[in-house]
Design an enzyme around this catalytic site. Structure first.
Site, PDB file in Angstrom:
ATOM      1  N   CYS A 258     -42.806  -6.341 -18.736  1.00 38.88           N
ATOM      2  CA  CYS A 258     -42.927  -6.284 -20.195  1.00 38.88           C
ATOM      3  C   CYS A 258     -42.145  -5.099 -20.751  1.00 38.88           C
ATOM      4  CB  CYS A 258     -44.386  -6.120 -20.586  1.00 38.88           C
ATOM      5  SG  CYS A 258     -45.445  -7.411 -19.965  1.00 38.88           S
TER       6      CYS A 258
ATOM      7  N   HIS B  53     -41.615 -14.826  20.158  1.00 40.37           N
ATOM      8  CA  HIS B  53     -43.077 -14.766  20.281  1.00 40.37           C
ATOM      9  C   HIS B  53     -43.763 -15.670  19.265  1.00 40.37           C
ATOM     10  CE1 HIS B  53     -42.844 -11.688  23.326  1.00 40.37           C
ATOM     11  NE2 HIS B  53     -41.952 -11.057  22.578  1.00 40.37           N
TER      12      HIS B  53
ATOM     13  N   ARG C  44     -35.151  -6.424 -17.388  1.00 39.40           N
ATOM     14  CA  ARG C  44     -36.387  -6.092 -16.677  1.00 39.40           C
ATOM     15  C   ARG C  44     -37.165  -7.335 -16.247  1.00 39.40           C
ATOM     16  NH1 ARG C  44     -38.316  -0.821 -17.959  1.00 39.40           N
ATOM     17  NH2 ARG C  44     -40.427  -1.605 -17.837  1.00 39.40           N
TER      18      ARG C  44
ATOM     19  N   LYS D 219     -32.992 -11.305  -0.637  1.00 40.19           N
ATOM     20  CA  LYS D 219     -31.995 -11.653  -1.662  1.00 40.19           C
ATOM     21  C   LYS D 219     -31.892 -13.174  -1.809  1.00 40.19           C
ATOM     22  CE  LYS D 219     -31.663  -8.632  -3.281  1.00 40.19           C
ATOM     23  NZ  LYS D 219     -32.004  -7.251  -2.970  1.00 40.19           N
TER      24      LYS D 219
ATOM     25  N   ASN E 194     -48.125  -3.300 -22.749  1.00 39.87           N
ATOM     26  CA  ASN E 194     -47.698  -3.434 -21.350  1.00 39.87           C
ATOM     27  C   ASN E 194     -48.844  -2.919 -20.489  1.00 39.87           C
ATOM     28  OD1 ASN E 194     -45.235  -4.047 -22.411  1.00 39.87           O
ATOM     29  ND2 ASN E 194     -44.180  -2.219 -21.665  1.00 39.87           N
ATOM     30  N   GLY E 195     -49.067  -3.550 -19.349  1.00 40.67           N
ATOM     31  CA  GLY E 195     -50.136  -3.076 -18.463  1.00 40.67           C
ATOM     32  C   GLY E 195     -51.241  -4.112 -18.386  1.00 40.67           C
TER      33      GLY E 195
ATOM     34  N   GLU F 189     -34.929 -14.558  -3.583  1.00 38.69           N
ATOM     35  CA  GLU F 189     -34.996 -14.166  -4.995  1.00 38.69           C
ATOM     36  C   GLU F 189     -33.997 -14.922  -5.850  1.00 38.69           C
ATOM     37  OE1 GLU F 189     -35.721  -9.576  -5.767  1.00 38.69           O
ATOM     38  OE2 GLU F 189     -34.076  -9.917  -4.394  1.00 38.69           O
TER      39      GLU F 189
ATOM     40  N   TRP G 110     -43.996 -10.387 -19.659  1.00 39.74           N
ATOM     41  CA  TRP G 110     -43.954 -10.980 -18.319  1.00 39.74           C
ATOM     42  C   TRP G 110     -45.398 -11.336 -18.003  1.00 39.74           C
ATOM     43  CZ3 TRP G 110     -45.883  -9.851 -13.368  1.00 39.74           C
ATOM     44  CH2 TRP G 110     -45.220 -10.455 -12.292  1.00 39.74           C
TER      45      TRP G 110
ATOM     46  N   GLU H 236     -33.552  -7.561   4.122  1.00 39.31           N
ATOM     47  CA  GLU H 236     -32.940  -7.466   2.797  1.00 39.31           C
ATOM     48  C   GLU H 236     -32.151  -8.754   2.469  1.00 39.31           C
ATOM     49  OE1 GLU H 236     -33.385  -5.781   0.352  1.00 39.31           O
ATOM     50  OE2 GLU H 236     -31.605  -5.885  -0.883  1.00 39.31           O
TER      51      GLU H 236
ATOM     52  N   LYS I 273     -37.622  -6.719 -13.216  1.00 36.63           N
ATOM     53  CA  LYS I 273     -36.805  -5.638 -12.657  1.00 36.63           C
ATOM     54  C   LYS I 273     -37.661  -4.411 -12.368  1.00 36.63           C
ATOM     55  CE  LYS I 273     -32.956  -3.772 -11.409  1.00 36.63           C
ATOM     56  NZ  LYS I 273     -32.529  -4.205 -10.071  1.00 36.63           N
TER      57      LYS I 273
HETATM   58  C1  F6R Z   1     -35.338  -6.867  -4.847  1.00 41.70           C
HETATM   59  C2  F6R Z   1     -35.917  -5.981  -5.812  1.00 41.70           C
HETATM   60  C3  F6R Z   1     -37.334  -5.556  -5.640  1.00 41.70           C
HETATM   61  C4  F6R Z   1     -37.441  -4.040  -5.850  1.00 41.70           C
HETATM   62  C5  F6R Z   1     -38.913  -3.603  -5.838  1.00 41.70           C
HETATM   63  C6  F6R Z   1     -39.041  -2.103  -5.981  1.00 41.70           C
HETATM   64  O1  F6R Z   1     -34.055  -7.264  -5.197  1.00 41.70           O
HETATM   65  O2  F6R Z   1     -35.269  -5.589  -6.737  1.00 41.70           O
HETATM   66  O3  F6R Z   1     -37.830  -5.918  -4.400  1.00 41.70           O
HETATM   67  O4  F6R Z   1     -36.715  -3.400  -4.858  1.00 41.70           O
HETATM   68  O5  F6R Z   1     -39.598  -4.222  -6.873  1.00 41.70           O
HETATM   69  O6  F6R Z   1     -38.488  -1.665  -7.175  1.00 41.70           O
HETATM   70  P1  F6R Z   1     -38.050  -0.172  -7.398  1.00 41.70           P
HETATM   71  O7  F6R Z   1     -36.946   0.127  -6.456  1.00 41.70           O
HETATM   72  O8  F6R Z   1     -37.615  -0.122  -8.831  1.00 41.70           O
HETATM   73  O9  F6R Z   1     -39.239   0.681  -7.124  1.00 41.70           O
END
Ligand code: F6R
Length: 618
Positions: free
Chosen positions: A2, A514, A27, A495, A104-105, A498, A78, A491, A613
């Site tokens: 949000c 295993h 975000r 990706k 927000n929250g 996501e 959000w 990672e 984000k």
């Molecule tokens: C993946 C991604 C998320 C962030 C996670 C932590 O592409 O962006 O997994 O890495 O939400 O966010 P930060 O780094 O902002 O604490």
């Protein structure tokens, strides 16, 4: 997640609020709205609330071009409590329609508050949200003084909030408060701004103040007055909003994600600049402010983070052990904070976060601090809550990362942790020659990255294209690696999930036999990350195991390693680097897989569904 913007001043507020909301789009959100205090024909004021499901562009279409009003608030939601509907979008208004709230929250006691308001006050709720209770509570306590009404409402609430309230009775006023969800106020000339993220203000002002938890602010066009929720006055010095390094515009790229992948040689150079010291074979991270004696006295290092930042932490922990012989571990912040961890005074924790606002990471930091642990930040966003809560630490200097899926922040986080490992290493176990060689190898990465991206990132033929073809047609994809490459595998899988929504899984290569090997059939693509390091031969044996079961192997290998390449249906070479540095290069093809697969499948690359984000709720 949000987002909040607010404006009180001389100008028409609606275009400024919409612009602020656009700057918060990165975000992640699912609906947007604004509440304007607009003049009526009778000489009074009323609230004009407009909300839309979907992107800010939908809201822009719904807002009349000449909508009057010089004060208002805007929000991107959000969803947490209640589906993505217009009724659940913010702002929420009280039953008289003269008080509007954005939030927000999470209001944790909303169910009991709602029941009370319905039963005792006869309030009819119009949404399923927790936030709507705030509008009705403010109304309940409102006797003409907006500040006191919000203060009293928040006194009965438990949970987290960044909240902003406007009143039709007060045309030049916003009341806002923060508890666990960031808010910043910004000073213009005869105008005052409010936002949950300073990024939204960057076009308008650089003079800002970050609110602290349990503070409340009265915002007028002349400025602001901040006090604690318990009534004590507070004064904060105005800070200068740092110039954003790197641009937050897309330029000629079709998507922020692709732009950010391409920016990595530059963002990495910024992260390394002046930090690797070839003369001593060591490194300097001024923000850590640790003497060699203090570094030697550290007994254990814990790296805390979530998602991509956790993956960077896994690489960092391995590097710390190998270069500094310092016992180190990386842990998912949300797990750490609730397992009552044992912490001693000679432990050091590093909190890794791109946004600097992640609630889980913040909670873990607070838990470590409560137990007497020292925590330093490895953060991208300057002035963010995590950077300020840690007090000491380093910025990774990736520049604004707008695409929801993290790319350039990951490589900068890994680089910052490698630099820290080199710095700690030189004070502990590492000789100058080894340090110099490692530092030189690190400094060579941006150039190697740039050449690799030039040769591979935009090409319409070749192994990346072939790999993506295998991936987009798969029901399920496996990612394998060992050591630091296991973190790269995680990672890569994150990706692809996501951005392309392709089900996939990552596993340390040997562990796969295993259990998860049962998932492999003749169609399963397996992405194996096999740099030419001490684990190469072992990982290649695991590749043989999946090949024997008919898997279609996509292999990321070191340039010139033709023997490894021969085992793959698609082989992708990346430049040679010392073992701990390989993640910076081997992650590049995986980022491109996700981008291109997402594109081929028609996904919303920069704003994948359900994601945010900056994850400011637990
Ligand atoms: C993946 C991604 C998320 C962030 C996670 C932590 O592409 O962006 O997994 O890495 O939400 O966010 P930060 O780094 O902002 O604490």
């Amino acid at each position: 997640m949000c987002g909040i913007v607010g404006y009180v001043g001389e100008k028409r507020a609606a275009p400024l609020l919409l612009d602020g909301l656009r700057r918060l789009e990165y975000r992640g959100y699912d609906s947007a709205g604004l509440a304007m205090i607009t003049p009526t024909e009778g000489g009074g004021y009323e609230l004009n609330v407009i909300r839309r499901v979907g992107f800010v562009a939908e809201l822009v279409k719904a807002v009349p071009e000449n909508l009057a009003g010089r004060a208002g608030v805007g929000h991107t939601r959000w969803a947490t409590h209640g589906a993505v509907t217009e009724a659940n979008a913010h702002p929420h208004v009280d039953s008289t329609g003269r008080i509007a709230v954005i939030h927000n929250g999470i209001i944790e006691n909303f169910a009991s508050l709602r029941a009370h308001l319905e039963e005792e006050e006869g309030v009819k709720f119009r949404s399923e949200t927790d936030s709507e209770v705030l509008a009705h509570l403010v109304r309940k306590f409102y006797t003409g003084d907006p500040l006191e009404a919000v203060r009293s409402a928040l006194a009965v609430v438990t949970g987290t909030w960044g909240v902003a309230v406007v009143f039709a009775d007060h045309a030049d006023l916003i009341i806002a408060s923060r508890n666990g969800s960031p808010l910043v106020v910004g000073k213009g000339d005869g105008e005052t701004f409010l936002a949950s993220d300073p990024h939204a203000l960057a076009n308008y002002t650089r003079s800002i103040v970050y609110l602290e938890d349990r503070e409340i602010v009265k915002i007028t066009r002349e400025g602001w007055e901040i006090s604690r929720l318990d009534g004590r006055p507070v004064s904060h010095a105005i800070e200068e909003l740092g110039i954003e390094l790197g641009s937050s515009e897309k330029g000629s790229f079709p998507h922020f994600m692709l732009k950010e992948i391409h920016e990595q040689p530059e963002s990495l150079s910024r992260c390394l600049l002046g930090r690797v010291v070839p003369e001593t074979g060591g490194a300097k991270l001024g923000g850590f402010d640790l003497t060699p004696r203090e570094i030697v006295a550290i007994r254990r290092l814990g790296i805390l983070g979530c998602g991509t930042s956790f993956h960077a932490g896994l690489v960092g922990a391995t590097a710390m052990e190998q270069l500094a012989r310092l016992p180190a571990f990386a842990e998912i912040a949300s797990e750490f904070r609730y397992r009552n961890p044992v912490i001693s005074a000679d432990d050091l924790f590093l909190a890794v976060s791109q946004s600097g606002e992640t609630a889980d990471t913040l909670g873990a930091i607070q838990e470590a601090q409560t137990k007497g642990g020292r925590v330093m930040g490895v953060v991208n966003v300057v002035g963010s809550t995590i950077a300020r809560t840690c007090g000491r630490g380093v910025y990774v200097h990736s520049g604004p990362e707008i695409a929801v899926a993290s790319t350039k922040a990951f490589t900068s986080q890994v680089a910052a942790l490698l630099v820290a490992s080199l710095m700690f290493g030189r004070s502990r176990m590492l000789g100058p020659g080894e340090g110099r060689a490692f530092g030189a190898d690190l400094l060579a990465v941006p150039g190697r990255m740039a050449s690799w991206l030039d040769a591979n990132a935009t090409s319409h033929t070749g192994p990346i294209v072939d790999a993506v073809e295998l991936l987009v047609n798969a029901r399920f994809v496996f990612f394998l690696g060992r050591g630091v490459s296991a973190a790269v595998a995680m990672e890569g899988a994150l990706k692809l999930k996501e951005v392309a929504y392709i089900p996939c899984m990552s596993y340390p290569a040997a562990e796969m036999k295993h259990g998860p090997i049962a998932l492999i059939d003749k169609q399963t693509p397996v992405v194996a990350i096999v740099p030419d390091d001490q684990m190469r031969d072992k990982t290649l044996s695991n590749v043989q195991e999946v090949r024997a079961r008919g898997a279609r192997v996509i292999l990321i290998h070191t340039e010139g390693d033709t023997e490894a390449a021969q085992l793959a249906e698609v082989a992708i070479a990346v430049p040679r680097a010392s073992a701990l540095i390989t993640p910076l290069l081997s992650v590049l093809p995986l980022q491109l897989f996700a981008y291109r697969a997402g594109l081929a499948l028609g996904r919303d690359i920069d704003r994948p569904r359900n994601l945010a984000k900056s994850v400011t709720v637990e």
